[in-house]
Design an enzyme around this catalytic site. Sequence first.
Site, PDB file in Angstrom:
ATOM      1  N   LYS A  21       0.856  -1.199   0.000  1.00 23.24           N
ATOM      2  CA  LYS A  21       0.000   0.000   0.000  1.00 23.24           C
ATOM      3  C   LYS A  21       0.885   1.239   0.000  1.00 23.24           C
ATOM      4  O   LYS A  21       2.050   1.190   0.407  1.00 23.24           O
ATOM      5  CB  LYS A  21      -0.921   0.022   1.227  1.00 23.24           C
ATOM      6  CG  LYS A  21      -0.227  -0.079   2.609  1.00 23.24           C
ATOM      7  CD  LYS A  21       0.354   1.198   3.139  1.00 23.24           C
ATOM      8  CE  LYS A  21       1.051   1.000   4.493  1.00 23.24           C
ATOM      9  NZ  LYS A  21       1.849   2.173   4.921  1.00 23.24           N
ATOM     10  N   PRO A 110       9.668  -3.631  -0.308  1.00 22.88           N
ATOM     11  CA  PRO A 110      10.843  -3.325   0.506  1.00 22.88           C
ATOM     12  C   PRO A 110      10.545  -3.487   1.996  1.00 22.88           C
ATOM     13  O   PRO A 110       9.434  -3.177   2.439  1.00 22.88           O
ATOM     14  CB  PRO A 110      11.165  -1.869   0.167  1.00 22.88           C
ATOM     15  CG  PRO A 110       9.914  -1.305  -0.409  1.00 22.88           C
ATOM     16  CD  PRO A 110       9.195  -2.446  -1.058  1.00 22.88           C
ATOM     17  N   GLY A 114       7.756   1.523   4.573  1.00 27.61           N
ATOM     18  CA  GLY A 114       6.537   2.322   4.688  1.00 27.61           C
ATOM     19  C   GLY A 114       5.443   1.851   3.747  1.00 27.61           C
ATOM     20  O   GLY A 114       4.480   2.566   3.484  1.00 27.61           O
ATOM     21  N   GLY A 117       4.663  -4.083   4.039  1.00 26.47           N
ATOM     22  CA  GLY A 117       4.958  -5.432   3.539  1.00 26.47           C
ATOM     23  C   GLY A 117       4.753  -6.524   4.574  1.00 26.47           C
ATOM     24  O   GLY A 117       4.194  -7.587   4.263  1.00 26.47           O
ATOM     25  N   GLY A 118       5.185  -6.284   5.795  1.00 23.16           N
ATOM     26  CA  GLY A 118       5.023  -7.300   6.838  1.00 23.16           C
ATOM     27  C   GLY A 118       3.551  -7.550   7.122  1.00 23.16           C
ATOM     28  O   GLY A 118       3.111  -8.702   7.245  1.00 23.16           O
ATOM     29  N   SER A 119       2.777  -6.489   7.199  1.00 24.72           N
ATOM     30  CA  SER A 119       1.337  -6.621   7.459  1.00 24.72           C
ATOM     31  C   SER A 119       0.643  -7.326   6.295  1.00 24.72           C
ATOM     32  O   SER A 119      -0.273  -8.129   6.496  1.00 24.72           O
ATOM     33  CB  SER A 119       0.698  -5.235   7.638  1.00 24.72           C
ATOM     34  OG  SER A 119       1.345  -4.533   8.659  1.00 24.72           O
ATOM     35  N   ASP A 152      -1.832  -2.389  10.657  1.00 27.77           N
ATOM     36  CA  ASP A 152      -2.179  -2.318   9.231  1.00 27.77           C
ATOM     37  C   ASP A 152      -2.771  -3.630   8.693  1.00 27.77           C
ATOM     38  O   ASP A 152      -3.229  -3.672   7.549  1.00 27.77           O
ATOM     39  CB  ASP A 152      -0.933  -2.005   8.384  1.00 27.77           C
ATOM     40  CG  ASP A 152      -0.371  -0.619   8.661  1.00 27.77           C
ATOM     41  OD1 ASP A 152      -1.023   0.155   9.373  1.00 27.77           O
ATOM     42  OD2 ASP A 152       0.725  -0.317   8.149  1.00 27.77           O
TER      43      ASP A 152
HETATM   44  P1  ATP Z   1       4.398   0.080   7.806  1.00 28.38           P
HETATM   45  O1  ATP Z   1       4.243   0.852   6.563  1.00 28.38           O
HETATM   46  O2  ATP Z   1       3.238  -0.826   8.090  1.00 28.38           O
HETATM   47  O3  ATP Z   1       4.836   0.884   8.962  1.00 28.38           O
HETATM   48  P2  ATP Z   1       6.867  -0.943   6.793  1.00 28.38           P
HETATM   49  O4  ATP Z   1       6.531  -1.184   5.366  1.00 28.38           O
HETATM   50  O5  ATP Z   1       7.657   0.275   7.103  1.00 28.38           O
HETATM   51  O6  ATP Z   1       5.544  -0.984   7.630  1.00 28.38           O
HETATM   52  P3  ATP Z   1       7.535  -3.673   7.054  1.00 28.38           P
HETATM   53  O7  ATP Z   1       8.290  -4.036   5.840  1.00 28.38           O
HETATM   54  O8  ATP Z   1       6.119  -4.087   7.134  1.00 28.38           O
HETATM   55  O9  ATP Z   1       7.660  -2.119   7.329  1.00 28.38           O
HETATM   56  O10 ATP Z   1       8.363  -4.231   8.293  1.00 28.38           O
HETATM   57  C1  ATP Z   1       8.312  -3.674   9.535  1.00 28.38           C
HETATM   58  C2  ATP Z   1       9.088  -4.562  10.502  1.00 28.38           C
HETATM   59  O11 ATP Z   1       8.511  -5.844  10.547  1.00 28.38           O
HETATM   60  C3  ATP Z   1      10.542  -4.739  10.096  1.00 28.38           C
HETATM   61  O12 ATP Z   1      11.319  -4.496  11.249  1.00 28.38           O
HETATM   62  C4  ATP Z   1      10.649  -6.187   9.693  1.00 28.38           C
HETATM   63  O13 ATP Z   1      11.880  -6.738  10.092  1.00 28.38           O
HETATM   64  C5  ATP Z   1       9.487  -6.861  10.425  1.00 28.38           C
HETATM   65  N1  ATP Z   1       8.860  -7.987   9.676  1.00 28.38           N
HETATM   66  C6  ATP Z   1       8.348  -9.080  10.213  1.00 28.38           C
HETATM   67  N2  ATP Z   1       7.841  -9.892   9.293  1.00 28.38           N
HETATM   68  C7  ATP Z   1       8.020  -9.300   8.111  1.00 28.38           C
HETATM   69  C8  ATP Z   1       7.701  -9.654   6.757  1.00 28.38           C
HETATM   70  N3  ATP Z   1       7.077 -10.798   6.443  1.00 28.38           N
HETATM   71  N4  ATP Z   1       8.021  -8.779   5.790  1.00 28.38           N
HETATM   72  C9  ATP Z   1       8.606  -7.607   6.110  1.00 28.38           C
HETATM   73  N5  ATP Z   1       8.952  -7.239   7.350  1.00 28.38           N
HETATM   74  C10 ATP Z   1       8.658  -8.067   8.355  1.00 28.38           C
END
Ligand code: ATP
Length: 327
Positions: A21, A110, A114, A117-119, A152
């Site tokens: 997103k 990535p 932001g 991806g994890g969610s 998220d």
């Molecule tokens: P958001 O935009 O929801 O704040 P983000 O995109 O900045 O999130 P993510 O990539 O979702 O960040 O990852 C946030 C944290 O979750 C990282 O510290 C990562 O190590 C951890 N994490 C756990 N599982 C996953 C996964 N499947 N993919 C990515 N990160 C993950």
Amino acid sequence: MRAAGGDPGEAGGVMVRANAKVNLWLRVKGRRRDGYHDIETIFHGIGLADDLWIRPVDTSEVVLEVEFETRAQGPLPAPADNLATRAANELAARHGRPPGVAITILKRIPIGGGMGGGSADAAATLVALNRLWELRRPRPELAELGARLGSDVPYCLLGGSALATGRGEVLSPIAAPRPLWFVLGLSPEPLLTRDVYAGSRASRQTRQKGDVGELIAALGVGDVAGIGARLHNGLEPAIFRARPAVQAAKQAVLQAGATGACVSGSGPTVFGLARDEADARALATRLEPLFFRVVVASSRPEGVEWLEPSDRSARGPGATRGARGGL
Ligand code: ATP
């Protein structure tokens, strides 16, 4: 996608695509007693996605494998702490069964970018296991479980365009009938969400451009110029202070001719809104020398999509443009 247990065409199981997103709007309203922040945000799903292949295996645990389609990205936690593993364990515990699945994630979103991806991976795991284990749980129940893994996750189960309040888990879908085209400028260095929010307390947020209702109205009629003019992220001052290169990146996207540009979530990914696909590709060509990775992506109406094994190479790598730039 190849993995220890064979490949998706040979073995059973299910394949799902977890869409990333961007936040078209983000306003931090205040810190709550539980330590989280109350926010007002518009999530918008795009076609930069991780693919997950999930199949039963003869163990009582979750076996996780992560493959990267592009050059190394930010660090992932230990497999047991990965949000996909945690989602599988939570769902299994709730239904009193051993998890016993292997999960292979082909990662394109990535890490710490932001883009949620994890969610997205957690949401995709819940949807996939709901079918694989024939649980037939309704989406609201998966969302309630998902919210405990990350704010998220409920949005990632829904996908499309949505206004989110609370911690980001109170959702209202938004009509956005016209697909939008984006160019994404990716950084190799993650930014930690909690650090950015901590910094946002010390710095004032940028003045918001109008009201969120104006952006919702522009989305409703597909007014690309109106949407571009109203993109807003109140965390930008804190993000720019933590990482000045992100400010330069946003300026570069605007100077390249994007209709609007903004940092997504807690950054550091910067996205530019394009007029159409051709404009997005032209912007990408101009920005490639400046960024670590440039991706062209358009709107997707669903957060989690079902895949056939033969789909597994579609729509991911083709959109990625390699580059060597320093932003
Ligand atoms: P958001 O935009 O929801 O704040 P983000 O995109 O900045 O999130 P993510 O990539 O979702 O960040 O990852 C946030 C944290 O979750 C990282 O510290 C990562 O190590 C951890 N994490 C756990 N599982 C996953 C996964 N499947 N993919 C990515 N990160 C993950």
